[in-house]
Structures are given as structure tokens and as C-alpha cells.
Design an enzyme around this catalytic site. Structure first.
Site, PDB file in Angstrom:
ATOM      1  N   GLY A  25     134.514  68.726  36.356  1.00  0.00           N
ATOM      2  CA  GLY A  25     135.508  68.934  37.399  1.00  0.00           C
ATOM      3  C   GLY A  25     135.460  67.757  38.350  1.00  0.00           C
ATOM      4  O   GLY A  25     134.565  66.902  38.262  1.00  0.00           O
ATOM      5  N   SER A  26     136.404  67.738  39.286  1.00  0.00           N
ATOM      6  CA  SER A  26     136.501  66.587  40.189  1.00  0.00           C
ATOM      7  C   SER A  26     135.207  66.380  40.973  1.00  0.00           C
ATOM      8  O   SER A  26     134.813  65.240  41.239  1.00  0.00           O
ATOM      9  CB  SER A  26     137.664  66.796  41.148  1.00  0.00           C
ATOM     10  OG  SER A  26     137.556  68.065  41.768  1.00  0.00           O
ATOM     11  N   GLU A  28     132.224  66.630  40.086  1.00  0.00           N
ATOM     12  CA  GLU A  28     131.082  66.151  39.287  1.00  0.00           C
ATOM     13  C   GLU A  28     131.308  64.762  38.704  1.00  0.00           C
ATOM     14  O   GLU A  28     130.356  64.116  38.259  1.00  0.00           O
ATOM     15  CB  GLU A  28     130.780  67.093  38.105  1.00  0.00           C
ATOM     16  CG  GLU A  28     130.371  68.480  38.506  1.00  0.00           C
ATOM     17  CD  GLU A  28     131.587  69.339  38.778  1.00  0.00           C
ATOM     18  OE1 GLU A  28     131.673  69.869  39.902  1.00  0.00           O
ATOM     19  OE2 GLU A  28     132.463  69.447  37.928  1.00  0.00           O
ATOM     20  N   GLU A  47     132.442  77.978  31.000  1.00  0.00           N
ATOM     21  CA  GLU A  47     131.065  77.787  31.464  1.00  0.00           C
ATOM     22  C   GLU A  47     130.082  78.799  30.889  1.00  0.00           C
ATOM     23  O   GLU A  47     128.876  78.515  30.817  1.00  0.00           O
ATOM     24  CB  GLU A  47     131.025  77.771  32.987  1.00  0.00           C
ATOM     25  CG  GLU A  47     131.617  76.498  33.609  1.00  0.00           C
ATOM     26  CD  GLU A  47     133.144  76.497  33.728  1.00  0.00           C
ATOM     27  OE1 GLU A  47     133.790  77.458  33.249  1.00  0.00           O
ATOM     28  OE2 GLU A  47     133.698  75.538  34.298  1.00  0.00           O
ATOM     29  N   HIS A  70     131.084  73.098  37.267  1.00  0.00           N
ATOM     30  CA  HIS A  70     132.015  72.822  38.342  1.00  0.00           C
ATOM     31  C   HIS A  70     131.739  73.804  39.485  1.00  0.00           C
ATOM     32  O   HIS A  70     131.503  74.988  39.244  1.00  0.00           O
ATOM     33  CB  HIS A  70     133.443  72.984  37.819  1.00  0.00           C
ATOM     34  CG  HIS A  70     134.477  72.480  38.768  1.00  0.00           C
ATOM     35  ND1 HIS A  70     134.309  71.334  39.502  1.00  0.00           N
ATOM     36  CD2 HIS A  70     135.692  72.965  39.091  1.00  0.00           C
ATOM     37  CE1 HIS A  70     135.389  71.143  40.240  1.00  0.00           C
ATOM     38  NE2 HIS A  70     136.238  72.116  40.021  1.00  0.00           N
ATOM     39  N   HIS A 277     116.609 102.023  27.579  1.00  0.00           N
ATOM     40  CA  HIS A 277     118.062 101.861  27.610  1.00  0.00           C
ATOM     41  C   HIS A 277     118.738 103.125  28.123  1.00  0.00           C
ATOM     42  O   HIS A 277     119.830 103.079  28.661  1.00  0.00           O
ATOM     43  CB  HIS A 277     118.560 101.507  26.200  1.00  0.00           C
ATOM     44  CG  HIS A 277     119.976 101.040  26.139  1.00  0.00           C
ATOM     45  ND1 HIS A 277     120.648 100.832  24.973  1.00  0.00           N
ATOM     46  CD2 HIS A 277     120.866 100.748  27.126  1.00  0.00           C
ATOM     47  CE1 HIS A 277     121.881 100.425  25.222  1.00  0.00           C
ATOM     48  NE2 HIS A 277     122.031 100.364  26.515  1.00  0.00           N
ATOM     49  N   GLY A 394     120.901  91.935  27.053  1.00  0.00           N
ATOM     50  CA  GLY A 394     121.916  92.874  26.579  1.00  0.00           C
ATOM     51  C   GLY A 394     123.325  92.405  26.899  1.00  0.00           C
ATOM     52  O   GLY A 394     124.293  93.025  26.474  1.00  0.00           O
TER      53      GLY A 394
HETATM   54  C1  LIG Z   1     129.108  91.154  28.830  1.00  0.00           C
HETATM   55  C2  LIG Z   1     129.057  92.523  28.253  1.00  0.00           C
HETATM   56  N1  LIG Z   1     130.153  93.320  28.353  1.00  0.00           N
HETATM   57  C3  LIG Z   1     130.134  94.568  27.823  1.00  0.00           C
HETATM   58  C4  LIG Z   1     129.015  95.053  27.219  1.00  0.00           C
HETATM   59  C5  LIG Z   1     128.957  96.472  26.694  1.00  0.00           C
HETATM   60  N2  LIG Z   1     128.860  96.542  25.223  1.00  0.00           N
HETATM   61  C6  LIG Z   1     127.702  96.808  24.607  1.00  0.00           C
HETATM   62  S1  LIG Z   1     127.849  96.917  22.957  1.00  0.00           S
HETATM   63  C7  LIG Z   1     129.495  96.583  23.019  1.00  0.00           C
HETATM   64  C8  LIG Z   1     130.308  96.547  21.777  1.00  0.00           C
HETATM   65  C9  LIG Z   1     130.105  95.311  20.967  1.00  0.00           C
HETATM   66  O1  LIG Z   1     131.033  95.318  19.922  1.00  0.00           O
HETATM   67  P1  LIG Z   1     130.797  94.549  18.587  1.00  0.00           P
HETATM   68  O2  LIG Z   1     130.274  93.202  18.856  1.00  0.00           O
HETATM   69  O3  LIG Z   1     132.035  94.653  17.781  1.00  0.00           O
HETATM   70  O4  LIG Z   1     129.616  95.326  17.875  1.00  0.00           O
HETATM   71  P2  LIG Z   1     129.617  96.812  17.296  1.00  0.00           P
HETATM   72  O5  LIG Z   1     129.354  97.689  18.452  1.00  0.00           O
HETATM   73  O6  LIG Z   1     130.945  97.068  16.674  1.00  0.00           O
HETATM   74  O7  LIG Z   1     128.482  96.796  16.337  1.00  0.00           O
HETATM   75  C10 LIG Z   1     129.910  96.403  24.336  1.00  0.00           C
HETATM   76  C11 LIG Z   1     131.293  96.083  24.732  1.00  0.00           C
HETATM   77  C12 LIG Z   1     127.873  94.204  27.184  1.00  0.00           C
HETATM   78  N3  LIG Z   1     126.715  94.602  26.645  1.00  0.00           N
HETATM   79  N4  LIG Z   1     127.951  92.954  27.689  1.00  0.00           N
END
Ligand SMILES: Cc1ncc(C[n+]2csc(CCOP(=O)(O)OP(=O)(O)O)c2C)c(N)n1
Ligand SMILES: [Mg+2]
Length: 517
Positions: A25-26, A28, A47, A70, A277, A394
């Protein structure tokens, strides 16, 4: 006097950071006036992608990677993967542009307001130097803090007019920061290990970070100990076909207690033993099991719900325990068992089994396929050190760009990005960076056309329908081709084998859309 830019370039060379991951970006641009010929700029088109490429590169090289973002908006896009890098303990020096010092009082266009607060709490240290001359020293300090265990990202905000100012040179120096652990505490653990009836090791990603693969095998074999992988470990830590390998702990209280109940001593090394979890009542560990945890991260040791804790480098502690505990004569635990019948119908399980059969020796896998992870753990064992990476946080949108970073660090080696169709879309523009670098990267998409993991989770919460999980209509082959990456779709077992063989044999990046019902 030398300029801040010249001093910084020399410093980065000394620190082995001649590859810069960025999106410009500008604020940097002056950093890269007369871009040095021995430096390499890796362009990411968003990013989140920039940050995860640097994370993969840092983990694979075991040296901090330099990121250039940026000002506010770029840092904002990077935050999700900054959170993941923090959890991965990936050493990063993240720099971001700032508006010129002279106009900061006037809230200029694109300036960063409170720049050192924005990336917190996912950086170990953040600084905007008080003077231009202090910029190189701030970068050096960020590097040393990033590399000191527990390693992780640091942040430096740099006003755009600093680069041409005179600077103060920084001398290269060594910082020795590995911690062998408190001997008295380790000796106490050795005594318990010697007299244990059935000890278990629970290994986390720290064992991989600290290069403890051989030390873990040596300790497990000498002590005839069962080996489990810690819940949601982001790296592979033990040969998953070894007769002492007992599988993966799930991030669930009840499962951890029931899996470990047969052991009178559990030693967790390099990662959390009790990572959850979902909420559940009950004890954290079996009532009659003594437990210890060894890690380089005092934060993790402080929240561990039980277990005696020792702050230490994983490899050093494993080696010390193996030396002091010696050879045990206790009975060998039962070898692990695998499902007898291999899958034959089109499914994620078949895809994993065929990848295992057809992958080139030494292939590195970066995974982000949430509902297929147990299929992977069952049918696609990791057998060599430093051959598996995933997100420790996750957060999705990590694995595809991280695979590009790993591929750049280990040039010429086969890298496989194993992705869910939903996960693939968060940082899909990493395909552009893979194509530019002409990496031998195989992007394998498990296309179940939905967020399957969330549908499963919905059942856990008693929902019979989950909104916002339908992904039908995405054409991954077209997306790949649009980024300069060749692609094939596989809808039958025969097509799957042919597509995998093709992808694993190509010299550049390829994508296979594996359609599963
Ligand atoms: C940044 C982010 N947004 C949302 C989630 C919530 N999330 C966990 S598993 C999942 C589904 C992932 O789908 P896919 O990659 O198709 O795998 P599948 O569940 O079909 O095996 C989501 C949206 C997350 N973990 N991280
Ligand atoms: Mg899916």
C-alpha cells in the site's frame, strides 16, 4: 549516516529474513525502494493469505518470517490468521505501514489509529518506535521476542517517512532461549515414571516445533509407553503406524478421561492435555491417574486444570527423561488396531485411503477439512517428522496459504493441501501465489457441497436443520483455472485415482475437486 532502510535490509539479511510476505500500500512503498536482488517479495492478494503463507514458512524453516501489511485495513484482514499464528506459536515479525509522522495530528487518509493496540492480544509485543532511528532496533527486538519460547508473532508499525531518515545500526547477536527445565522437578517425574504400571505420553505440537520426534520415539520405546496425540494438535508428533501409537485424543472431557483411565501415569508434552470444544461436566482426568504436563508456554501450564507442570523445551525434556529413566521391563502395551475393511465407495474415507496409497514418499500435508479429520486420522497416517500441519486455533482460511508458505520453505518437495470445500474458500486467492511460485502443490478439495461439520454440530445442539450450510454451485475447477492452476474433477473411484496420480506427478500447482456424496 546510513538510512533506516539500508540498516533494516542489512539486519533482515543477518536474521535470515530475506523473503517478505506482503500486500503493498502507499504507506509501505518507500520500504522497498531499490529492492535488493537477494530478497524475494511473495505477493498475497489478501492479507489473510499473506499472514498464513508467512506462518507456514516460519514453521517449516523454524525461523521468523517477515510480513508487511498495509496500515489499518491490511492488519484487519490479517487478524483471523494472526490469531491462528499466535496459537500455532509461529514466530512472525509483522510490520505495517503508518502515515507520515508530520501529518498524524490530522487523522490522515489510511492512517492507523492506535496501531499497537489493534493486533493485540494476538501478538507477544507491539511497538511503533518513538523515533525513525529506532525502527531497525524495534524490528530486531520483535525478531528476538518472536523466536523466544513460547514463540509467536510480534508487530511493528512504521511511519512511511521513516525509511529515508538516518538510522542507528544494530549489531547481530545471539540469544539462547531454549529451556531444559527444572532438574529437580524432572527427576521427581523420572521416579514416578520408573515405578509406573502403565504410563502414557500425550504429545502436542510443541514436540514437532522443538524437533522432538526421535526423542519421543526413544522415550516411548524405552519406557514401553502408549503414545497419544493431544487434542487438536496442529503438527504430527509420532509415527502413526508405530506399534505404541494409541491414537488421537478428542477435545472432550469424557473421552479424555475414558481413553486415559487404564494408565496410572500420564505425561503430556508440548501441548494441552485438556483442550475442549464443547462443555461437559465431570472430572478432567481419571481419578487414579497421576499427571504431568511439560511445555514451553507458561500460559498453557497455568490454566491446565490438573497435572504437575514443568516449563521446558519438549525435546530437551524428552531426552532428559529417556536418559534418567533408562529401559523398562514392564509389559508391552497392546498394539493399535486399524479398521479391517478399506472403503470402496466414493467418500472422504476413500479419498484419504487413496492419498495414503498414492502420495509420493515424504509428501507434506496441510489439512483443513473439518468433518473429514477422523477419516484422515484413520486412513492417512503421518509417518515422517514435519509432514503435517493444521490450524491450532480452529480458524478456517489458514491451510491453503500455509501450504504455499511451507512449499516455498521446502522448495521442490510435494505439498498437499487437503481442504474442505467450505474451508478452501476463505483464502482461495492463495492459488495465485502458488501459481506465481510454480510450486509442486496438490490442492485436494473434499467437495461435499456443504459445511458438514456444522450440520453435525447442529445435531449436538439438538437442531434438526442448520441455516447457512449449503455450498452447492461452486465450480472449483473453474476457480483454479482462473488463478492459473490446472484442475480436474473426480466423481468415481477410478477418476479419483487417475486425478491423484496426475496431480502428484505434475511439477506445478494442481487442484483436484473430489466430489463426495
Ligand atoms: C474463520 C472461521 N469461520 C467459521 C468457522 C466455523 N466452521 C467450523 S467448521 C465449518 C465448516 C467447514 O466446511 P468445509 O470446509 O466444507 O468442511 P466440512 O465441514 O464440510 O467437512 C465452519 C464454517 C471457523 N471455524 N472459522
Ligand atoms: Mg464441506
Amino acid at each position: 549516516m546510513e538510512s533506516v532502510r539500508d540498516i533494516t535490509i542489512a539486519l533482515l539479511r543477518d536474521l535470515g529474513m530475506t523473503r517478505i510476505f506482503g500486500n503493498p500500500g502507499s504507506t509501505e512503498l518507500p520500504m522497498f525502494r531499490d529492492f535488493p536482488a537477494d530478497f524475494d517479495y511473495v505477493l498475497g492478494l489478501q492479507e489473510a493469505t499473506v499472514l498464513a503463507m508467512a506462518d507456514g514458512h516460519a514453521q517449516a524453516t523454524r525461523n521468523a518470517a517477515l510480513v508487511n501489511l498495509h496500515s489499518s485495513a491490511g492488519v484487519g484482514h490479517a487478524l483471523g490468521n494472526l490469531f491462528t499464528a499466535y496459537k500455532n506459536q509461529a514466530p512472525l515479525v509483522v510490520t505495517a505501514g503508518q502515515q507520515a509522522r508530520a501529518i498524524l495530528p490530522f487523522e490522515p487518509f489510511l492512517h492507523a489509529e492506535r496501531p499497537t493496540e489493534f493486533p493485540r492480544p494476538f501478538v507477544k509485543w507491539a511497538c511503533e518506535p518513538a523515533r525513525a532511528a529506532d525502527v531497525p532496533r524495534a524490528i530486531a527486538r520483535a525478531y528476538h521476542i518472536a523466536m523466544t519460547p513460547p514463540s509467536g508473532p510480534c508487530f511493528v508499525s512504521i511511519p512511511v517517512d521513516d525509511w529515508d531518515q538516518p538510522g542507528e545500526p544494530v549489531q547481530p547477536r545471539m540469544l539462547a532461549t531454549r529451556n531444559p527445565g527444572d532438574r529437580a522437578a524432572l527427576d521427581q517425574l523420572t521416579q514416578q515414571l520408573r515405578s509406573a504400571r502403565s504410563p502414557a505420553l500425550v504429545l502436542g505440537a510443541g514436540v514437532a516445533r522443538d524437533q522432538g520426534w526421535d526423542a519421543a520415539i526413544a522415550l516411548a520405546e524405552a519406557q514401553r509407553a502408549c503414545v497419544y496425540v493431544a487434542p487438536f494438535a496442529s503438527r504430527n508428533v509420532f509415527p502413526e503406524t508405530h506399534s505404541l501409537f494409541c491414537g488421537f485424543l478428542k477435545p472432550s472431557r469424557g473421552e479424555i478421561v475414558s481413553r486415559l483411565a487404564r494408565h496410572d501415569l500420564v505425561i503430556a508434552i508440548g501441548g494441552p492435555l485438556n483442550l475442549y470444544h464443547t462443555e461437559a461436566p465431570g472430572p478432567h482426568l481419571p481419578a487414579d491417574t497421576a499427571s504431568w504436563i511439560i511445555d514451553d508456554n507458561p500460559n498453557l501450564l497455568s490454566w491446565a486444570p490438573s497435572a504437575n507442570a514443568i516449563l521446558a523445551d519438549s525435546r530437551m525434556a524428552l531426552t532428559y527423561l529417556a536418559e534418567t529413566a533408562g529401559e523398562s521391563r514392564r509389559a508391552m502395551p497392546h498394539p493399535s488396531t486399524r479398521s479391517a475393511t478399506p472403503p470402496s465407495e466414493m467418500s472422504d474415507r476413500l479419498a484419504m485411503a487413496r492419498i495414503a496409497a498414492l502420495r509420493p514418499a515424504g509428501a507434506i500435508i496441510i489439512e483443513e477439512a473439518p468433518s473429514s479429520r477422523s477419516a484422515m486420522q484413520e486412513w492417512l497416517p503421518m509417518i515422517a517428522p514435519d509432514s503435517f500441519y493444521t490450524t491450532a486455533s480452529g480458524g478456517l482460511g489458514y491451510a491453503l496459504p500455509a501450504a504455499v508458505g511451507v512449499g516455498l520453505a521446502r522448495r521442490g518437495e510435494r505439498v498437499i493441501a487437503l481442504l474442505g470445500d467450505g474451508s478452501a474458500m476463505y483464502s482461495i486467492q492463495a492459488l495465485f501465489s502458488a501459481a506465481k511460485a510454480a510450486l509442486p502443490l496438490s490442492v485436494l478439495i473434499i467437495a461435499n457441497r456443504r459445511y458438514q461439520a456444522l450440520e453435525q454440530f447442529g445435531r449436538h445442539f439438538g437442531l434438526d436443520h442448520v441455516e447457512g450450510t449449503d455450498l452447492s454451485g461452486i465450480d472449483f475447477c473453474a476457480i483454479a483455472q482462473g488463478h492459473g492452476v490446472a484442475a480436474r474433477r473426480a466423481e468415481t473411484p477410478a477418476e479419483l485415482d487417475a486425478a491423484l496420480a496426475w496431480s502428484f506427478g505434475e511439477g506445478g500447482p494442481t487442484l483436484v475437486e473430489v466430489v463426495v456424496p
